[in-house]
Design a protein around this motif. Structure first.
Motif, PDB file in Angstrom:
ATOM      1  N   THR A 184       4.163   3.893  -1.021  1.00 45.29           N
ATOM      2  CA  THR A 184       4.207   4.726  -2.712  1.00 45.29           C
ATOM      3  C   THR A 184       6.005   4.321  -2.777  1.00 45.29           C
ATOM      4  OG1 THR A 184       5.064   6.744  -1.600  1.00 45.29           O
ATOM      5  CG2 THR A 184       2.915   6.174  -2.474  1.00 45.29           C
ATOM      6  N   ASP A 185       6.465   4.013  -3.642  1.00 44.28           N
ATOM      7  CA  ASP A 185       7.659   3.925  -3.680  1.00 44.28           C
ATOM      8  C   ASP A 185       8.524   4.983  -3.111  1.00 44.28           C
ATOM      9  OD1 ASP A 185       6.856   1.992  -5.542  1.00 44.28           O
ATOM     10  OD2 ASP A 185       7.092   3.139  -8.052  1.00 44.28           O
ATOM     11  N   SER A 186       8.172   5.626  -2.810  1.00 47.88           N
ATOM     12  CA  SER A 186       8.925   6.949  -2.003  1.00 47.88           C
ATOM     13  C   SER A 186       8.997   6.382  -0.847  1.00 47.88           C
ATOM     14  CB  SER A 186       8.742   8.582  -2.325  1.00 47.88           C
ATOM     15  OG  SER A 186       9.569   8.746  -1.635  1.00 47.88           O
ATOM     16  N   GLU A 187       8.083   6.398  -0.603  1.00 46.05           N
ATOM     17  CA  GLU A 187       8.156   5.310   0.933  1.00 46.05           C
ATOM     18  C   GLU A 187       8.018   4.401   1.170  1.00 46.05           C
ATOM     19  OE1 GLU A 187       3.716   6.890   2.725  1.00 46.05           O
ATOM     20  OE2 GLU A 187       3.077   5.650   1.202  1.00 46.05           O
ATOM     21  N   ARG A 188       8.473   3.236   0.336  1.00 47.78           N
ATOM     22  CA  ARG A 188       9.397   1.690   0.488  1.00 47.78           C
ATOM     23  C   ARG A 188      10.787   2.020   0.536  1.00 47.78           C
ATOM     24  NH1 ARG A 188       6.068  -0.236  -3.747  1.00 47.78           N
ATOM     25  NH2 ARG A 188       3.672  -0.883  -3.248  1.00 47.78           N
ATOM     26  N   GLN A 203       0.690  -1.374   0.414  1.00 49.05           N
ATOM     27  CA  GLN A 203      -0.086  -0.516  -0.317  1.00 49.05           C
ATOM     28  C   GLN A 203       0.327   1.421  -0.036  1.00 49.05           C
ATOM     29  OE1 GLN A 203      -2.049  -0.746   3.913  1.00 49.05           O
ATOM     30  NE2 GLN A 203      -3.583  -2.435   2.228  1.00 49.05           N
TER      31      GLN A 203
END
Length: 123
Positions: free
Chosen positions: A18-22, A16
């Motif tokens: 975003t790529d940035s959060e990952r 769930q």
């Protein structure tokens, strides 16, 4: 003394993000792992595959019963661990509180049984 820091979280949460959060999450764990190494307290660590890859085994009437999946359903699942070697429980708790997993899940801190098992004597 060795302690196992177990990281419990909702395993679907990663998908769930975003790529940035990952990327931020990966960086946070890399930094945490490096700090454990630099302090020379890291004895081991691993991330676990999702619970749908788990196999549960128990004995029923002396015979193995094998089931796909985890032992129980719960909101949070064991997603990984760090094995650390620190002087005491307070130090283990301090390291657990610094783990990125403490910010979005639960950290369980458990001492490792290092001595041979001695059965309690009957009184």
């Amino acid at each position: 003394m060795q302690y196992l820091l177990m990281i419990y979280s909702e395993e679907g949460r990663w998908n769930q993000m975003t790529d940035s959060e990952r990327q931020q999450g990966v960086a946070a764990y890399q930094a945490y792992t490096e700090s454990l190494k630099k302090a020379e307290v890291l004895a081991g660590s691993n991330r676990l595959q999702h619970t749908n890859a788990a196999t549960t085994v128990r004995l029923v009437d002396g015979k193995p019963q094998v089931l796909d999946g985890p032992f129980s359903d719960s909101k949070e699942q064991l997603g990984g661990y760090y094995l650390i070697d620190v002087p005491n429980l307070d130090a283990a708790i301090a390291w657990a509180s610094r783990c990125p997993g403490a910010g979005y899940g639960t950290m369980e801190v458990r001492p490792i049984w290092t001595a041979p098992y001695d059965a309690p004597s009957a009184a």
